[in-house]
Design a protein around this motif. Sequence first.
Motif, short mmCIF file in Angstrom:
data_model
loop_
_atom_site.label_atom_id
_atom_site.label_comp_id
_atom_site.label_asym_id
_atom_site.label_seq_id
_atom_site.Cartn_x
_atom_site.Cartn_y
_atom_site.Cartn_z
N GLY A 95 -32.81 28.51 24.91
CA GLY A 95 -31.72 29.43 25.24
C GLY A 95 -30.32 28.90 24.97
N GLY A 139 -33.31 26.41 29.77
CA GLY A 139 -33.02 26.38 31.20
C GLY A 139 -33.91 25.38 31.92
N GLY A 140 -35.07 25.10 31.35
CA GLY A 140 -36.03 24.21 32.02
C GLY A 140 -36.19 22.86 31.35
N ASP A 189 -36.25 32.91 26.08
CA ASP A 189 -37.70 33.07 26.26
C ASP A 189 -38.18 34.34 25.56
OD1 ASP A 189 -37.78 30.79 27.68
OD2 ASP A 189 -38.06 31.72 29.64
N ASN A 199 -25.67 29.18 21.97
CA ASN A 199 -24.24 28.89 22.13
C ASN A 199 -23.63 28.46 20.78
OD1 ASN A 199 -21.96 26.93 22.69
ND2 ASN A 199 -22.31 27.74 24.74
N ASP A 246 -25.84 26.55 34.24
CA ASP A 246 -26.01 27.61 35.25
C ASP A 246 -25.40 27.18 36.59
OD1 ASP A 246 -27.32 29.19 33.42
OD2 ASP A 246 -29.34 28.70 34.13
N HIS A 248 -40.69 27.03 21.97
CA HIS A 248 -39.25 26.87 21.66
C HIS A 248 -39.07 25.94 20.45
CE1 HIS A 248 -37.22 29.13 24.72
NE2 HIS A 248 -37.77 28.49 25.73
N HIS A 268 -45.17 26.28 26.53
CA HIS A 268 -43.91 27.02 26.35
C HIS A 268 -42.87 26.20 25.54
CE1 HIS A 268 -40.86 29.95 27.61
NE2 HIS A 268 -40.05 28.93 27.85
N GLY A 328 -24.87 30.12 31.54
CA GLY A 328 -24.53 29.58 30.22
C GLY A 328 -23.68 30.52 29.37
N GLU A 378 -19.67 30.04 28.39
CA GLU A 378 -19.27 29.98 26.98
C GLU A 378 -18.05 30.89 26.74
OE1 GLU A 378 -22.05 31.58 24.06
OE2 GLU A 378 -21.11 30.40 22.46
O1 KG4 Z 1 -34.85 29.29 26.73
P1 KG4 Z 1 -34.45 30.02 27.94
O2 KG4 Z 1 -34.31 31.52 27.86
O3 KG4 Z 1 -35.40 29.73 29.15
C1 KG4 Z 1 -36.15 28.58 29.33
O4 KG4 Z 1 -37.22 28.41 28.67
O5 KG4 Z 1 -35.69 27.76 30.15
O6 KG4 Z 1 -33.06 29.38 28.38
C2 KG4 Z 1 -32.30 29.90 29.42
C3 KG4 Z 1 -31.05 29.05 29.54
C4 KG4 Z 1 -30.21 29.41 30.75
O7 KG4 Z 1 -29.88 28.24 31.44
C5 KG4 Z 1 -28.97 30.06 30.13
O8 KG4 Z 1 -27.80 29.88 30.91
C6 KG4 Z 1 -28.88 29.34 28.81
O9 KG4 Z 1 -30.22 29.21 28.39
N1 KG4 Z 1 -28.10 30.09 27.80
C7 KG4 Z 1 -26.93 29.66 27.30
C8 KG4 Z 1 -26.49 30.67 26.42
N2 KG4 Z 1 -27.41 31.68 26.42
C9 KG4 Z 1 -28.41 31.29 27.28
N3 KG4 Z 1 -26.24 28.54 27.51
C10 KG4 Z 1 -25.08 28.41 26.87
N4 KG4 Z 1 -24.57 29.33 26.02
C11 KG4 Z 1 -25.24 30.47 25.77
N5 KG4 Z 1 -24.73 31.37 24.93
#
Ligand code: KG4
Length: 347
Positions: free
Chosen positions: A280, A141-142, A313, A284, A171, A115, A111, A184, A188
């Motif tokens: 994710g 997130g991870g 994701d 931002n 988060d 990314h 995964h 997140g 923002e």
């Molecule tokens: O990449 P993702 O969808 O999942 C993983 O592979 O972990 O990332 C999710 C993370 C969450 O912690 C979410 O709060 C954060 O990305 N996130 C953001 C924004 N959009 C998503 N953090 C800050 N600003 C954003 N606009």
Amino acid sequence: MKILAIDTSCDETAAAVTEGLNVLSNIVWSQASAHAKFGGVMPSLAKRMHEERIDWVVEKALTASRQSLSNDIDAIAVTVGPGLSIALGVGIDKAKELSIKYKKPIIGINHIEGHLLSSFANSNMDPKKLRYPVLGLVVSGGNTLLLKINQIGSYETLAETTDDALGEALDKAARMLGLGYPGGPVLEKMAKHGDKKKYKLPVPIVGQEKRQIFTYSGLKTAMMREIGKAKRSDGTLSRQSICDLSYTFQDVAFKHIERVLDFILNKYSFSHSNMLVGGGVSANVEIRKRLRKLAYKHSVNICFPKTKKLYGDNAAMIGVAANFKAIEGNFDNVSTIDRKPGAKLSD
Ligand code: KG4
């Protein structure tokens, strides 16, 4: 190569069809609102929701791409890890079932690699022509990970988190402020109205960036203390205090990334090379602005995913990563492919 890709690593049920680096369809069914009331992802609920939606997303990805599984698709790619074990299992079982039924080779994908390579999707970059090593940054997130990409498929970790990932920290801060999950994006929004000078939080490991780590545990504790002090006599926070604290937490969390990245860019030479950013948190606007500035300072060409859907994701990034394996005939065995919830990208 046309690839049907599946990702069920966390709380998004996703399927996509890709051809080379082109995305023909990218369907994401988010479960985030169902998990919101628990303040985070509930693994058993995630599994059940993946099971309910997996056929639908696969069908929709094929229809939207106008491709037929039996006639057009060359291979099936699936995320094997890292992620929630029982959630990963749903996607893997579906991919195996389709691989056997339609006699298509199967490809297991990490995964994080998805990314990492997501900025190639729908881009006009030619990965073969980049100047290697290339720098990779995954902020999700991870994971919070800086990688040296020697070539596609060969990765060295330059810095990673010792506790929370950046997205996870954002988060958690949002939850402390009562802003809900995922935090997140809300953080923002609130940060935009925050007073930049009202609160102070410590930038993690300031002056010790040579340790090449990311850490957010100390910052979280400091945030908790600051929230306690900011509360009114009735135990609540004013909307303005929430905005001010959101600004400061986000600012300091990003400064930590900038400082470690600046150290790495000074130590290793990536000038006139590329930096691939994914995950994710890179959706931002503020972090993108800061990363662009830093890349410019070090003469590095920075690349972000092309659309919003490619930041979080999704399965298109899995299809793009799988393409590199598919063209080399690097397939997995359908009877032994299995979930790797703690999978690492580099040794
Ligand atoms: O990449 P993702 O969808 O999942 C993983 O592979 O972990 O990332 C999710 C993370 C969450 O912690 C979410 O709060 C954060 O990305 N996130 C953001 C924004 N959009 C998503 N953090 C800050 N600003 C954003 N606009």
